[in-house]
Design an enzyme around this catalytic site. Structure first.
Site, short mmCIF file in Angstrom:
data_model
loop_
_atom_site.label_atom_id
_atom_site.label_comp_id
_atom_site.label_asym_id
_atom_site.label_seq_id
_atom_site.Cartn_x
_atom_site.Cartn_y
_atom_site.Cartn_z
N SER A 126 -6.50 8.28 12.05
CA SER A 126 -5.04 7.50 11.63
C SER A 126 -4.56 8.12 10.32
CB SER A 126 -5.57 6.12 11.58
OG SER A 126 -6.60 5.88 10.63
N GLU B 49 -2.13 7.79 7.04
CA GLU B 49 -1.19 6.52 6.25
C GLU B 49 0.02 7.42 5.63
OE1 GLU B 49 -3.68 4.03 3.99
OE2 GLU B 49 -2.16 4.30 2.26
N ASP C 125 -2.48 -5.50 -5.91
CA ASP C 125 -2.87 -5.57 -7.31
C ASP C 125 -1.74 -6.33 -8.21
OD1 ASP C 125 -5.23 -4.20 -7.24
OD2 ASP C 125 -4.10 -2.41 -6.77
N PHE D 80 -4.33 9.15 -10.00
CA PHE D 80 -4.49 8.26 -9.16
C PHE D 80 -6.00 7.41 -9.07
CE2 PHE D 80 -4.59 6.14 -4.72
CZ PHE D 80 -3.77 4.98 -5.05
N HIS E 110 -9.37 8.31 8.43
CA HIS E 110 -8.16 7.89 7.86
C HIS E 110 -7.35 8.68 6.99
CE1 HIS E 110 -4.91 4.51 7.49
NE2 HIS E 110 -5.06 4.76 6.16
P1 FAD Z 1 -10.14 -8.06 -1.88
O1 FAD Z 1 -10.85 -7.80 -0.80
O2 FAD Z 1 -9.55 -9.43 -1.91
O3 FAD Z 1 -11.04 -7.97 -3.29
C1 FAD Z 1 -10.62 -7.52 -4.31
C2 FAD Z 1 -11.88 -7.66 -5.62
O4 FAD Z 1 -11.68 -9.21 -5.86
C3 FAD Z 1 -13.22 -7.32 -4.97
O5 FAD Z 1 -13.93 -6.80 -6.17
C4 FAD Z 1 -13.64 -8.92 -4.44
O6 FAD Z 1 -15.30 -8.59 -4.92
C5 FAD Z 1 -12.85 -9.55 -5.68
N1 FAD Z 1 -12.91 -10.93 -5.11
C6 FAD Z 1 -12.59 -11.40 -3.85
N2 FAD Z 1 -12.35 -12.73 -3.88
C7 FAD Z 1 -12.98 -13.25 -4.96
C8 FAD Z 1 -12.96 -14.28 -5.63
N3 FAD Z 1 -12.77 -15.85 -4.86
N4 FAD Z 1 -13.39 -14.86 -6.96
C9 FAD Z 1 -13.67 -13.49 -7.63
N5 FAD Z 1 -13.72 -12.27 -7.17
C10 FAD Z 1 -12.93 -12.07 -5.86
N6 FAD Z 1 -2.26 -2.02 -2.21
C11 FAD Z 1 -0.80 -1.92 -1.90
O7 FAD Z 1 -0.31 -2.77 -2.87
N7 FAD Z 1 -0.27 -1.73 -0.87
C12 FAD Z 1 -0.99 -1.18 0.08
O8 FAD Z 1 -0.17 -0.95 1.03
C13 FAD Z 1 -2.23 -0.71 -0.28
N8 FAD Z 1 -2.94 -0.15 0.88
C14 FAD Z 1 -4.33 0.09 0.68
C15 FAD Z 1 -5.00 0.69 1.85
C16 FAD Z 1 -6.44 0.94 1.62
C17 FAD Z 1 -7.12 1.70 2.89
C18 FAD Z 1 -7.10 0.71 0.43
C19 FAD Z 1 -8.51 1.04 0.24
C20 FAD Z 1 -6.43 0.16 -0.65
C21 FAD Z 1 -5.08 -0.42 -0.53
N9 FAD Z 1 -4.20 -0.91 -1.45
C22 FAD Z 1 -2.94 -1.29 -1.47
C23 FAD Z 1 -4.89 -1.28 -2.77
C24 FAD Z 1 -5.51 -2.57 -2.73
O9 FAD Z 1 -4.40 -3.62 -2.64
C25 FAD Z 1 -6.17 -2.78 -4.16
O10 FAD Z 1 -7.41 -2.06 -4.07
C26 FAD Z 1 -6.66 -4.17 -4.74
O11 FAD Z 1 -7.13 -4.12 -5.90
C27 FAD Z 1 -7.69 -4.93 -3.82
O12 FAD Z 1 -7.29 -5.28 -2.48
P2 FAD Z 1 -8.45 -5.68 -1.54
O13 FAD Z 1 -7.65 -6.32 -0.16
O14 FAD Z 1 -9.54 -4.80 -1.31
O15 FAD Z 1 -8.72 -7.06 -2.21
#
Ligand code: FAD
Length: 303
Positions: free
Chosen positions: A27, A29, A121, A231, A281
């Site tokens: 895939s 990105e 973020d 990055f 990916h």
């Molecule tokens: P989550 O899985 O929600 O977790 C984030 C952190 O919070 C983890 O450390 C988790 O343990 C902690 N956490 C979760 N729930 C709780 C809770 N209830 N209390 C306390 N802590 C908690 N960013 C963008 O803006 N746009 C994009 O298109 C984008 N694409 C991405 C694609 C990939 C493949 C990857 C790996 C990252 C991408 N990101 C993108 C970055 C991503 O948004 C960040 O890494 C962000 O910091 C975490 O997102 P997540 O979905 O992993 O968060």
């Protein structure tokens, strides 16, 4: 000395890719282009990579939802113009559940059936604590559950071979991934990593915790070492000394930089194929040459 012939890396790779062609998934990105020139490059890269048979291509969602409409329109155009399945990234930063729901229903309207579901973020950067919208999703696991309530999407989530910078410890990190999968995600895609052992250890941890979903290796080909290193520092990916050493002094030598980058990425995917990895990916940065070459190395030809 053993009589067994030592096979070269290219031999190993071609044997592997013949053997695994039916199982190997790719895939790619991309990010939504901002200018006319960037848009031209985006579609040139898409035209070059789409025929390499990816399972899907994905388009990122700008920090704070800034690319919301562009992500939707590009993803639907990719599906329409190239016939390749496309995934829209989606975050829950600064939006209520109702607003996120509207975006998801917008995806449905234009026929987008794949989502990469992320927390995102804060606008101030990954180092800052995440403040959910008062009526919004608190994390990606909640977002996945919300998407599942709206429709039958294929959902990918993010995971981190070196642990998410905000995870308290490995237990919390893996538990969070488990919650995302249990909420209905189909696979996890890793953050970029440069030491394959980090990925392999992470997969072991996840499997030991009972996570069965595919953990796709997110590969960042190094188009520009300085940019990638900056990055990486922001998102908690480490740059091994040997890697920095390979690019040392190549800032003004793009030709050698490109050759070293191709060698580094080829080495990384070759080793992972040998370890049984079957889905890569690629973070394309909207550029095709390196990713095109890697797909060829993995046995793909344009169709
Ligand atoms: P989550 O899985 O929600 O977790 C984030 C952190 O919070 C983890 O450390 C988790 O343990 C902690 N956490 C979760 N729930 C709780 C809770 N209830 N209390 C306390 N802590 C908690 N960013 C963008 O803006 N746009 C994009 O298109 C984008 N694409 C991405 C694609 C990939 C493949 C990857 C790996 C990252 C991408 N990101 C993108 C970055 C991503 O948004 C960040 O890494 C962000 O910091 C975490 O997102 P997540 O979905 O992993 O968060």
């Amino acid at each position: 000395m053993s009589d067994t012939p030592i096979s070269s890396v290219p031999e190993r790779l071609s044997r592997r890719s013949e053997y695994q062609q039916d199982k190997l998934n790719l895939s790619f990105e991309f990010f939504p282009p901002k200018t006319d020139k960037a848009e031209e490059r985006f579609w040139d890269s898409m035209d070059r990579l789409a025929p390499m048979g990816p399972e899907f291509v994905s388009v990122t969602y700008g920090a704070g939802g800034t690319t919301r409409d562009r992500t939707t329109s590009i993803v639907s155009r990719i599906e329409r113009d190239t016939g390749v399945s496309a995934a829209a990234h989606l975050t829950c930063v600064g939006a209520s559940k109702e607003e996120v729901g509207e975006v998801i229903r917008g995806f449905q309207k234009v026929g987008v059936s794949r989502i990469v579901a992320l927390r995102g973020d804060p606008p101030e950067g990954v180092g800052q604590p995440f403040q959910p919208h008062p009526r919004g999703y608190r994390n990606a696991a909640e977002l996945v559950a919300g998407i599942r309530e709206i429709g039958d999407f294929d959902i990918s989530v993010a995971c981190y071979p070196e642990m998410h910078p905000q995870s308290p410890d490995w237990y919390g990190d893996i538990e969070n991934l488990k919650q995302k999968i249990d909420a209905g995600a189909n696979r996890a895609i890793t953050q970029m990593f440069f030491d394959n052992n980090d990925y392999l250890r992470f997969v072991d941890r996840a499997r030991n915790a009972g996570i069965k979903a595919p953990i796709v290796a997110g590969i960042q080909p190094i188009h520009n070492f300085t940019q990638v290193a900056n990055f990486a520092a922001r998102c908690g990916t480490s740059i091994p000394d040997w890697l920095a050493d390979r690019f040392d002094g190549l800032e003004d030598d793009p030709e050698t930089h490109a050759l070293v980058a191709a060698a580094v990425a080829a080495e990384q995917v070759t080793e992972l194929v040998d370890k049984g990895v079957t889905h890569f990916h690629f973070y394309t940065m909207n550029r095709s040459p390196l990713v095109f070459a890697l797909a060829r190395l993995l046995g793909r030809r344009p169709t």
